[in-house]
Design an enzyme around this catalytic site. Structure first.
Site, PDB file in Angstrom:
ATOM      1  N   SER A 103      -5.579  -5.970   4.087  1.00 25.59           N
ATOM      2  CA  SER A 103      -5.324  -5.818   5.516  1.00 25.59           C
ATOM      3  C   SER A 103      -4.921  -7.138   6.175  1.00 25.59           C
ATOM      4  O   SER A 103      -3.905  -7.723   5.834  1.00 25.59           O
ATOM      5  CB  SER A 103      -6.568  -5.206   6.178  1.00 25.59           C
ATOM      6  OG  SER A 103      -6.327  -4.848   7.511  1.00 25.59           O
ATOM      7  N   ASP A 242      -0.441  -5.829  11.330  1.00 23.12           N
ATOM      8  CA  ASP A 242      -1.140  -6.664  10.354  1.00 23.12           C
ATOM      9  C   ASP A 242      -0.561  -6.401   8.966  1.00 23.12           C
ATOM     10  O   ASP A 242       0.432  -5.687   8.821  1.00 23.12           O
ATOM     11  CB  ASP A 242      -2.649  -6.431  10.399  1.00 23.12           C
ATOM     12  CG  ASP A 242      -3.055  -5.053   9.896  1.00 23.12           C
ATOM     13  OD1 ASP A 242      -2.220  -4.126   9.959  1.00 23.12           O
ATOM     14  OD2 ASP A 242      -4.205  -4.885   9.453  1.00 23.12           O
ATOM     15  N   ASP A 244      -1.212  -4.605   6.354  1.00 20.33           N
ATOM     16  CA  ASP A 244      -0.977  -3.258   5.838  1.00 20.33           C
ATOM     17  C   ASP A 244      -0.551  -2.282   6.923  1.00 20.33           C
ATOM     18  O   ASP A 244      -0.471  -1.079   6.693  1.00 20.33           O
ATOM     19  CB  ASP A 244      -2.205  -2.734   5.098  1.00 20.33           C
ATOM     20  CG  ASP A 244      -3.410  -2.517   5.992  1.00 20.33           C
ATOM     21  OD1 ASP A 244      -3.493  -3.160   7.062  1.00 20.33           O
ATOM     22  OD2 ASP A 244      -4.278  -1.705   5.626  1.00 20.33           O
ATOM     23  N   ASP A 246      -1.863  -1.051   9.617  1.00 22.19           N
ATOM     24  CA  ASP A 246      -2.700  -0.006  10.209  1.00 22.19           C
ATOM     25  C   ASP A 246      -3.301  -0.456  11.540  1.00 22.19           C
ATOM     26  O   ASP A 246      -4.084   0.279  12.141  1.00 22.19           O
ATOM     27  CB  ASP A 246      -3.798   0.451   9.246  1.00 22.19           C
ATOM     28  CG  ASP A 246      -4.813  -0.636   8.905  1.00 22.19           C
ATOM     29  OD1 ASP A 246      -4.599  -1.804   9.289  1.00 22.19           O
ATOM     30  OD2 ASP A 246      -5.823  -0.304   8.254  1.00 22.19           O
TER      31      ASP A 246
END
EC number: 5.4.2.10
Length: 448
Positions: A103, A242, A244, A246
């Site tokens: 992440s 960010d 990833d 999400d």
């Protein structure tokens, strides 16, 4: 069963150091394969996505070996946003989805998180059972039943079309100049493509990953780079994702940031006005600002609080039948469209509101006055238990007494890093700073 490996968002740590080793990933893939491969009468599938970290190749290969050893067929998506894995798990009728990502963490870290066949993240109970299986002798598939692995080339495009379909039919973003910061991460191709296809003039930032620069001076945890681009290019809005993709932060035309609380407040009011907000409530974590709660109450709406972690937000949403939730950090969950936080999807909802109202980003992005909030992190070493220290307990009790009736104090261990997070809110900034610094000093003393 107490989970030792899984944290609040899967397994995470420094790549090639325990627990994030290739050996662990292989065992984890085999255990998850055995857990989900309960019926031997049909084909079993797993989809695996990843972000752009160098170590993603290693973990992708190890997870593939683990899954195929138990007879599961693996479909490799390559770099895609985390929400794409949730979506494609269901659309491809897979038994399980895997996202390899840490992440917002630096490139040296990596992580593994799972999605069930319904596209939602696994429960604590399911993760505990997979951990238990890792400690047993996992029965491999017979030689003629070993699974296959195949690369899926159009996963990104399937996700792109799904995201675009959430906007009203025929809506165009023509006339909007948008800075999109992809954090050199999983959405480095997806997000600019979607915005351009919808008609926006796109100014890309953080779209040249090299395996080592994910989240490095870019993305939702470092918005300065995108803010500078917004001002320099005279953009109407900035969208910061960010690693990833999400989570999201929104920047107005002056470069000022609106966090997840502001975006959730805007969406909750808008959806309530349209009769779309299920249950008359927004679900958010204990980290969300007290100002958000007061804003919602003034609108006749409720704030349902959960533990930190978007998975706990989603669990509460599913239990209560709510359709909007998220975190201050920028995870925005809209279960009408997605099974997990989706930064690009949330950004598009903001852009759609700009188009529908004709308002500037600055007129929409600050919907409530936040109560002053201060968060500080204290790192600790493996094996240390600072929250059990007597001096720390006394400092916390004293700080809580000072804030009583004038704010709140929240102390918690990070679920993804060895950090103690000390957060407080108070209308008095003097009391606020004193309370946080008092606890931080005590934790630092206990970890020396």
């Amino acid at each position: 069963m107490t989970r030792k490996l899984f944290g609040t968002d899967g397994v995470r740590g420094r790549a090639n150091s325990a627990p994030m080793t290739a050996e662990m990933a292989l065992k984890l893939g085999a255990a998850a394969g055995r857990y989900f491969r309960r019926d031997g009468s049909r084909e079993h599938r797993v989809v695996i996505g990843k972000d752009t970290r160098l170590s993603g190749y290693m973990f992708e290969t190890a997870m593939t070996a683990g899954f195929t050893s138990t007879g599961m067929n693996v479909f490799l998506l390559g770099p895609v946003p985390t929400p794409a894995v949730g979506m494609l798990t269901t659309s491809m009728r897979a038994d399980v989805g895997v996202m390899i990502s840490a992440s917002h963490n630096p490139a040296e870290d990596n992580g593994i998180k799972f999605f069930g066949p319904d596209g939602f993240k696994l429960s604590d109970e399911a993760e505990s059972e997979i951990e238990r299986l890792m400690e047993t002798e996992i029965e491999p598939a017979q030689a003629d039943n070993i699974g296959r692995a195949k690369r899926i080339d159009d996963g990104r495009f399937r996700y792109n079309e799904r995201v675009k379909s959430t906007l009203p039919r025929g809506m165009t973003l023509a006339g909007l100049k948008v800075v999109i910061d992809c954090a050199n991460g999983a959405a480095y191709r997806t997000a600019p493509e979607v915005l351009w296809e919808l008609g926006a003039e796109v100014i890309p930032v953080g779209t040249h990953p090299n395996g080592r620069n994910i989240n490095d001076h870019c993305g939702s945890t470092y918005v300065q780079t995108a803010a500078e681009a917004v001002v320099a290019h005279g953009a109407d809005v900035g969208i910061c994702l960010d690693g990833d993709a999400d989570r999201v932060m929104i920047l107005d035309e002056t470069g000022q940031v609106a966090d997840g609380d502001q975006l959730m407040g805007l969406m909750a009011k808008s959806w309530a006005d349209q009769g779309r907000l299920a249950g008359g409530a927004l679900v958010a974590t204990v980290m969300s600002n007290l100002g958000l709660e007061r804003f919602l109450e003034a609108e006749g709406l409720r704030l349902e609080r959960t533990a930190v972690g978007d998975r706990y937000v989603v669990e509460r949403m599913r239990q209560g039948g709510f359709n909007l939730g998220g975190e201050q950090s920028g995870h925005i969950v809209m279960t009408d469209y997605a099974t997990t936080g989706d930064g690009l999807l949330a950004g598009l909802q903001f852009l759609a509101a700009m188009v529908e109202t004709g308002k500037k980003a600055s007129e929409m992005s600050q919907v409530f006055e936040p109560v002053p909030q201060l968060l500080k992190n204290v790192r600790y070493a493996a094996g240390q238990l600072p929250l059990e220290n007597g001096g720390v307990k006394a400092a916390i009790a004293d700080a809580e007494a000072k804030l009583l009736g004038n704010g709140r104090l929240l102390i918690r261990k990070s679920g993804t890093e060895p950090l103690i997070r000390v957060m407080a809110e108070s209308v008095s900034e003097t009391v606020l700073t004193g309370a946080v610094d008092q606890v931080v000093a005590a934790v630092e003393a206990a970890t020396r």
